[in-house]
Design an enzyme around this catalytic site. Sequence first.
Site, PDB file in Angstrom:
ATOM      1  N   ASN A 143       1.971  -1.610  18.664  1.00  0.00           N
ATOM      2  CA  ASN A 143       0.816  -1.934  19.731  1.00  0.00           C
ATOM      3  C   ASN A 143       0.453  -0.668  20.295  1.00  0.00           C
ATOM      4  OD1 ASN A 143      -0.980  -3.353  21.477  1.00  0.00           O
ATOM      5  ND2 ASN A 143       0.515  -3.330  23.168  1.00  0.00           N
TER       6      ASN A 143
ATOM      7  N   ASN B 192      -9.970   3.030  18.486  1.00  0.00           N
ATOM      8  CA  ASN B 192      -8.428   3.484  17.971  1.00  0.00           C
ATOM      9  C   ASN B 192      -8.533   3.180  16.436  1.00  0.00           C
ATOM     10  OD1 ASN B 192      -6.438   4.378  20.034  1.00  0.00           O
ATOM     11  ND2 ASN B 192      -7.163   2.572  20.893  1.00  0.00           N
TER      12      ASN B 192
ATOM     13  N   GLU C 135       9.086 -10.266  21.057  1.00  0.00           N
ATOM     14  CA  GLU C 135       8.505 -11.269  21.509  1.00  0.00           C
ATOM     15  C   GLU C 135       8.042 -11.349  22.939  1.00  0.00           C
ATOM     16  OE1 GLU C 135      11.020 -14.698  20.132  1.00  0.00           O
ATOM     17  OE2 GLU C 135      11.095 -13.182  18.213  1.00  0.00           O
TER      18      GLU C 135
ATOM     19  N   HIS D 161      -0.743   0.610  23.783  1.00  0.00           N
ATOM     20  CA  HIS D 161      -1.121   0.359  25.386  1.00  0.00           C
ATOM     21  C   HIS D 161      -1.515   1.457  26.352  1.00  0.00           C
ATOM     22  CE1 HIS D 161      -0.659  -2.482  28.632  1.00  0.00           C
ATOM     23  NE2 HIS D 161      -0.130  -1.584  29.208  1.00  0.00           N
TER      24      HIS D 161
END
Length: 201
Positions: free
Chosen positions: A107, A14, A142, A109
């Site tokens: 992120n 990536n 979080e 995933h």
Amino acid sequence: MGRLAVLISGRGSNLQALIDAIDAGKLDAEIVLVISDRAGALGLSRAQKAGIPAQVLLWEGEERRTQYFERMTELLQKAQVDLVILAGFMRLLSANLVRAFPQGIINIHPSLLPAFPGLRSQRQALEYGVKVAGCTVHFVDEGLDSGPIIVQKAVPVYDGDTEEILSERILVKEHEALPEAISLVLSKQWQIRGRRVICEY
Ligand code: GAR
């Protein structure tokens, strides 16, 4: 032009997709720092080859978690990055690091979240028996793989798929989704509505 830091733990395909998208003029950004939590990560040599400053921040165990992420926060702040990209970085960030970059950490995933968070998502998808799988790029909050969704891409699951074959099919889509999501976020033409990032153009 956006200043990116990319965090990796391994192969770095990536990261390579980002390097290639920037080189091809498809992503108006500069990768100013790569950080790996593993010394031998293949992604480190990709960074080196592209002339990107790369640093190993070796994981020293759960008991030094706080210090580890304090050090990482310092490095990221010193590099004055606009966005932190988790590209195969396999650790949950500390809450303090997440708070230091509000809507500034994303992120990638390998599942269609909220299905199959955590580790070996492609295997989880196969074991469950889904017929559509995919990848998600999302803001980091979080929780575990739980922030607002920026881009998702789907792939079919075929009867004979193994974990490796499915992972490879998803990975092709990851390499499209990540630069796309970063472009959108850097454009600043978006807003968060519920758990979705809405594009405003
Ligand atoms: C990618 O499939 C990425 O989605 C996944 O790790 C792989 C890294 O590949 N990330 C996670 O599972 C995070 N929970 P890469 O090092 O070749 O980019």
